[in-house]
Write an enzyme that holds these catalytic residues in place. Structure first.
Site, PDB file in Angstrom:
ATOM      1  N   TRP A 158     -30.004   5.904  -7.770  1.00  0.00           N
ATOM      2  CA  TRP A 158     -30.562   6.876  -8.762  1.00  0.00           C
ATOM      3  C   TRP A 158     -31.379   7.978  -7.976  1.00  0.00           C
ATOM      4  CZ3 TRP A 158     -35.480   6.311  -8.659  1.00  0.00           C
ATOM      5  CH2 TRP A 158     -36.034   5.061  -8.407  1.00  0.00           C
ATOM      6  N   ASN A 159     -32.094   7.459  -7.114  1.00  0.00           N
ATOM      7  CA  ASN A 159     -33.133   8.264  -6.511  1.00  0.00           C
ATOM      8  C   ASN A 159     -32.850   9.509  -5.815  1.00  0.00           C
ATOM      9  OD1 ASN A 159     -31.960   7.247  -4.131  1.00  0.00           O
ATOM     10  ND2 ASN A 159     -34.416   6.812  -3.218  1.00  0.00           N
ATOM     11  N   LYS A 182     -19.078   5.959  -7.681  1.00  0.00           N
ATOM     12  CA  LYS A 182     -19.781   5.013  -8.966  1.00  0.00           C
ATOM     13  C   LYS A 182     -21.088   5.412  -8.556  1.00  0.00           C
ATOM     14  CE  LYS A 182     -22.100   1.532  -9.722  1.00  0.00           C
ATOM     15  NZ  LYS A 182     -23.178   2.047 -10.714  1.00  0.00           N
ATOM     16  N   ALA A 184     -25.160   5.763  -9.719  1.00  0.00           N
ATOM     17  CA  ALA A 184     -26.109   5.065 -10.511  1.00  0.00           C
ATOM     18  C   ALA A 184     -25.829   5.027 -11.900  1.00  0.00           C
ATOM     19  CB  ALA A 184     -27.726   4.988 -10.129  1.00  0.00           C
ATOM     20  N   SER A 185     -25.841   4.001 -12.665  1.00  0.00           N
ATOM     21  CA  SER A 185     -25.670   4.065 -14.161  1.00  0.00           C
ATOM     22  C   SER A 185     -26.828   5.033 -14.875  1.00  0.00           C
ATOM     23  CB  SER A 185     -25.678   2.773 -14.847  1.00  0.00           C
ATOM     24  OG  SER A 185     -26.747   1.981 -14.375  1.00  0.00           O
ATOM     25  N   GLY A 236     -28.512   1.948  -1.350  1.00  0.00           N
ATOM     26  CA  GLY A 236     -28.994   1.268  -2.216  1.00  0.00           C
ATOM     27  C   GLY A 236     -29.855   0.206  -1.708  1.00  0.00           C
ATOM     28  N   GLU A 258     -26.364   2.327   3.609  1.00  0.00           N
ATOM     29  CA  GLU A 258     -27.604   2.737   3.878  1.00  0.00           C
ATOM     30  C   GLU A 258     -28.746   2.104   2.648  1.00  0.00           C
ATOM     31  OE1 GLU A 258     -28.651   5.237   5.698  1.00  0.00           O
ATOM     32  OE2 GLU A 258     -26.812   5.823   6.426  1.00  0.00           O
ATOM     33  N   LEU A 259     -29.387   1.091   3.471  1.00  0.00           N
ATOM     34  CA  LEU A 259     -30.196   0.076   2.475  1.00  0.00           C
ATOM     35  C   LEU A 259     -31.566   0.364   2.365  1.00  0.00           C
ATOM     36  CD1 LEU A 259     -27.962  -2.792   3.933  1.00  0.00           C
ATOM     37  CD2 LEU A 259     -27.902  -1.307   1.656  1.00  0.00           C
ATOM     38  N   CYS A 292     -36.208   6.085   0.122  1.00  0.00           N
ATOM     39  CA  CYS A 292     -35.905   4.816   1.073  1.00  0.00           C
ATOM     40  C   CYS A 292     -36.606   5.106   2.523  1.00  0.00           C
ATOM     41  CB  CYS A 292     -34.384   4.576   1.486  1.00  0.00           C
ATOM     42  SG  CYS A 292     -33.853   6.315   2.091  1.00  0.00           S
TER      43      CYS A 292
HETATM   44  P1  NAP Z   1     -29.489  -0.806  -6.182  1.00  0.00           P
HETATM   45  O1  NAP Z   1     -30.039  -1.293  -7.199  1.00  0.00           O
HETATM   46  O2  NAP Z   1     -29.085  -1.312  -4.888  1.00  0.00           O
HETATM   47  O3  NAP Z   1     -28.364   0.060  -6.747  1.00  0.00           O
HETATM   48  C1  NAP Z   1     -27.663   1.010  -6.161  1.00  0.00           C
HETATM   49  C2  NAP Z   1     -26.246   1.219  -6.589  1.00  0.00           C
HETATM   50  O4  NAP Z   1     -25.557  -0.135  -6.559  1.00  0.00           O
HETATM   51  C3  NAP Z   1     -26.141   1.621  -8.139  1.00  0.00           C
HETATM   52  O5  NAP Z   1     -25.154   2.417  -8.395  1.00  0.00           O
HETATM   53  C4  NAP Z   1     -25.945   0.281  -8.585  1.00  0.00           C
HETATM   54  O6  NAP Z   1     -25.379   0.399  -9.859  1.00  0.00           O
HETATM   55  C5  NAP Z   1     -25.073  -0.336  -8.035  1.00  0.00           C
HETATM   56  N1  NAP Z   1     -24.962  -2.053  -8.054  1.00  0.00           N
HETATM   57  C6  NAP Z   1     -26.107  -2.935  -8.187  1.00  0.00           C
HETATM   58  N2  NAP Z   1     -25.551  -3.981  -8.175  1.00  0.00           N
HETATM   59  C7  NAP Z   1     -24.389  -4.013  -8.030  1.00  0.00           C
HETATM   60  C8  NAP Z   1     -23.308  -4.872  -7.761  1.00  0.00           C
HETATM   61  N3  NAP Z   1     -23.412  -6.141  -7.783  1.00  0.00           N
HETATM   62  N4  NAP Z   1     -22.036  -4.516  -7.463  1.00  0.00           N
HETATM   63  C9  NAP Z   1     -21.767  -2.916  -7.377  1.00  0.00           C
HETATM   64  N5  NAP Z   1     -22.513  -2.125  -7.439  1.00  0.00           N
HETATM   65  C10 NAP Z   1     -23.943  -2.537  -7.761  1.00  0.00           C
HETATM   66  O7  NAP Z   1     -30.729   0.547  -5.796  1.00  0.00           O
HETATM   67  P2  NAP Z   1     -31.348   1.349  -6.546  1.00  0.00           P
HETATM   68  O8  NAP Z   1     -32.441   0.575  -7.271  1.00  0.00           O
HETATM   69  O9  NAP Z   1     -30.384   2.307  -7.198  1.00  0.00           O
HETATM   70  O10 NAP Z   1     -31.842   2.398  -5.517  1.00  0.00           O
HETATM   71  C11 NAP Z   1     -33.057   2.025  -4.557  1.00  0.00           C
HETATM   72  C12 NAP Z   1     -32.641   1.372  -3.489  1.00  0.00           C
HETATM   73  O11 NAP Z   1     -31.866   2.271  -2.504  1.00  0.00           O
HETATM   74  C13 NAP Z   1     -34.018   1.314  -2.395  1.00  0.00           C
HETATM   75  O12 NAP Z   1     -33.776   0.059  -2.012  1.00  0.00           O
HETATM   76  C14 NAP Z   1     -33.903   2.489  -1.496  1.00  0.00           C
HETATM   77  O13 NAP Z   1     -34.412   2.128  -0.197  1.00  0.00           O
HETATM   78  C15 NAP Z   1     -32.227   2.479  -1.259  1.00  0.00           C
HETATM   79  N6  NAP Z   1     -31.900   3.700  -0.759  1.00  0.00           N
HETATM   80  C16 NAP Z   1     -31.745   3.681   0.559  1.00  0.00           C
HETATM   81  C17 NAP Z   1     -31.274   5.021   1.037  1.00  0.00           C
HETATM   82  C18 NAP Z   1     -30.884   4.963   2.529  1.00  0.00           C
HETATM   83  O14 NAP Z   1     -30.106   6.301   2.938  1.00  0.00           O
HETATM   84  N7  NAP Z   1     -30.850   4.076   3.602  1.00  0.00           N
HETATM   85  C19 NAP Z   1     -31.301   6.113   0.272  1.00  0.00           C
HETATM   86  C20 NAP Z   1     -31.565   5.943  -0.940  1.00  0.00           C
HETATM   87  C21 NAP Z   1     -32.187   4.761  -1.482  1.00  0.00           C
HETATM   88  P3  NAP Z   1     -26.430   0.486 -11.391  1.00  0.00           P
HETATM   89  O15 NAP Z   1     -27.129   1.596 -11.376  1.00  0.00           O
HETATM   90  O16 NAP Z   1     -25.186   0.437 -12.385  1.00  0.00           O
HETATM   91  O17 NAP Z   1     -27.102  -0.682 -11.333  1.00  0.00           O
END
Ligand code: NAP
Length: 489
Positions: A158-159, A182, A184-185, A236, A258-259, A292
């Protein structure tokens, strides 16, 4: 809220599957709320397994025609998408601020950034070269072709509701792949608007699909389990990345990840302090600290520590908190209540360990998910705030004495996404840049993201790179041809 857009056609209350808008499913709707005021923005259809599979099959049907287009044709269509994104920048920025909360100036910046990937990869589409390799036997030729992977699934956070999608979709489409996104919701509206613009650009039905819903597992499992999906590209958290890698193992999908990060930012005592202050403020507070690559641990050398801490506290107190739609706001709301609770837990753990709050430190008087931008000093490596990604507007300061100590502390994490270093001494910077275990290092700057650079992490921060000339490789396979019977005449 729809009335805030100049082009109401960008307000989409439906999933985009096979070029059609699906506004109803048997699983009902879910509500999307504006994080700045908690008001319901829109109700969106809940897609689950069945709808996701329809999208996968549509992407598969569309794949053959799409990959058969010449690179030049794909390039021109993707380029048109870029032009439409730029043309509708203001509406797209408004959508980001409404659903994600970031200050509107930053949302405009995100659209520029998101568009830059579409422009870049529209150009790269034409440069997917193969290779002729000197053969090892007479009469043979060895060729390496680079071909599209096929159907790709993108799962995004979502960010950065626009950029995290275009950084994947643009290289995928340029390479000749099709995609199911897909989003972020919590932030699907920007993704849907990008989908609408993709249709207007002439991207054929099924080539780019956007599934909405909050039954994340149902959608996620369908994408990771389906044999037709050849690639998962995820941005994510590390935690979810691990799950997706495990789920993708059964069908051996190509994966890029990308975590999460835990970025160290080191200020050596010979740094230009004006440059360092600007760098820290940018690296810390962009997107209200929800990035991130946000600086998560600020290491300051002992000789400059106290004076710099005071300056940083002063700058932080000046930041204006509020609804991101107000032009003068620097810090928007946090995405949700859980994010605020995480900040409070990190802060109270740090205080219990002896850290001192120099600025902020509480929920903001505006209420909701607003939090005061905060500076905290006396942080040490064992505190939660130094070990986990805080993902909010808190700047933790850690004092260090020697360069070796700073590098050792910087590397004392499972993450390896970004790092920042500030000094005037080129040799010192070079040594530090080489020793730091991250995929990216900002040197005398807190802003490192752009389309030309390879973005990505090492260690548990990820696999693969996005952007740059390397970014398209994630969507290509190499096919080797061994051509026999070509004896010289
Ligand atoms: P997240 O909870 O990991 O969610 C990311 C995406 O994954 C969302 O679309 C989420 O869906 C989905 N998701 C969650 N659980 C899942 C599952 N079991 N199966 C399939 N999809 C699933 O992360 P976030 O809170 O949205 O974002 C923040 C994180 O992203 C931070 O850790 C940040 O560092 C990281 N990030 C990394 C980068 C990079 O380039 N390295 C860039 C931006 C952000 P829902 O929304 O429906 O839950």
């Amino acid at each position: 809220m729809k009335q805030l857009l100049k082009d109401a056609g960008l307000w989409r209350e439906a999933a985009l599957i096979d070029g059609r808008w699906l506004d109803e499913t048997p699983h009902g709707n879910y509500e999307l709320r504006n994080p700045a005021n908690g008001e319901v923005l829109v109700r969106l259809p809940r897609c689950k397994e069945a709808e996701t599979i329809v999208a996968i099959e549509a992407a598969d049907r569309a794949a053959l025609q799409w990959r058969r287009k010449t690179a030049k044709e794909r390039s021109e269509i993707v380029r048109r998408w870029y032009e439409l994104i730029v043309e509708h920048k203001e509406d797209l920025a408004t959508l980001i601020t409404l659903e994600e909360g970031k200050p509107i100036a930053e949302s405009r910046g995100e659209i520029d950034y998101a568009a830059s990937f579409v422009q870049w990869f529209s150009e790269e589409a034409k440069r997917v070269y193969g290779e002729v390799i000197p053969a090892t036997k007479p009469g043979q030729r060895i060729l390496a072709l680079r071909q599209p992977v096929g159907v790709c699934a993108a799962i995004t956070p979502w960010n950065f509701p626009a950029a995290m999608i275009t950084r994947k979709a643009a290289p995928a489409l340029a390479a000749g792949c099709t995609m199911i996104v897909k989003p972020a919701s919590q932030t699907p509206m920007t993704a849907l608007a990008l989908g609408e613009l993709a249709l207007r650009a002439g991207i054929p039905a099924g080539v780019l699909n956007v599934v909405t819903g909050n039954d994340t597992r149902a959608i996620g499992n369908s994408l990771t389990e389906h044999e037709l999906v050849r690639k998962i590209t995820f941005t994510g958290s590390t935690e979810v990345g691990r799950v997706l890698l495990q789920q993708s193992a059964a069908t051996i999908k190509k994966c890029s990840m990308e975590l999460g990060g835990n970025a160290p930012l080191i200020i050596f005592d010979d740094a230009d302090l004006d440059v360092a202050v600007e760098g820290v403020m940018n690296a810390k507070f962009r997107n209200t600290g929800q990035s991130c690559i946000a600086a998560n641990r600020i290491f300051v050398q002992a000789g400059i520590h106290d004076a710099l801490a005071e300056r940083l506290a002063e700058c932080t107190r000046e930041l204006k908190v509020g609804d991101g739609l107000e032009e003068s706001v620097n810090i928007g709301p946090l995405i949700d209540a859980a994010a605020v609770e995480k900040l409070e837990t990190h802060l109270s753990d740090a205080q219990a360990g002896g850290a001192t709050i120099l600025a902020g430190g509480r929920r903001h008087e505006l209420g909701g998910t607003f939090f005061e931008p905060t500076v905290v000093s006396g942080v040490s490596r064992e505190m939660t705030i130094a070990r986990e990604e805080t993902f909010g507007p808190i700047m933790p300061l850690v004092r260090f004495t020697t360069d070796e100590e700073a590098i050792a502390m910087a590397n004392d994490t499972i993450f390896g996404l970004a790092a920042y270093i500030f000094s005037r001494d080129a040799a010192r910077l070079w040594r530090a840049a080489e020793s730091i275990e991250t995929g990216m290092v900002g040197i005398n700057t807190g802003l490192i993201s752009n389309e030309a650079a390879p973005f990505g992490g090492i260690k548990q921060s990820g696999l693969g790179r996005e952007g740059s000339r390397y970014g398209i490789d994630e969507y290509l396979e190499i096919k080797y041809l061994c051509w026999n019977g070509l004896e010289a005449v």
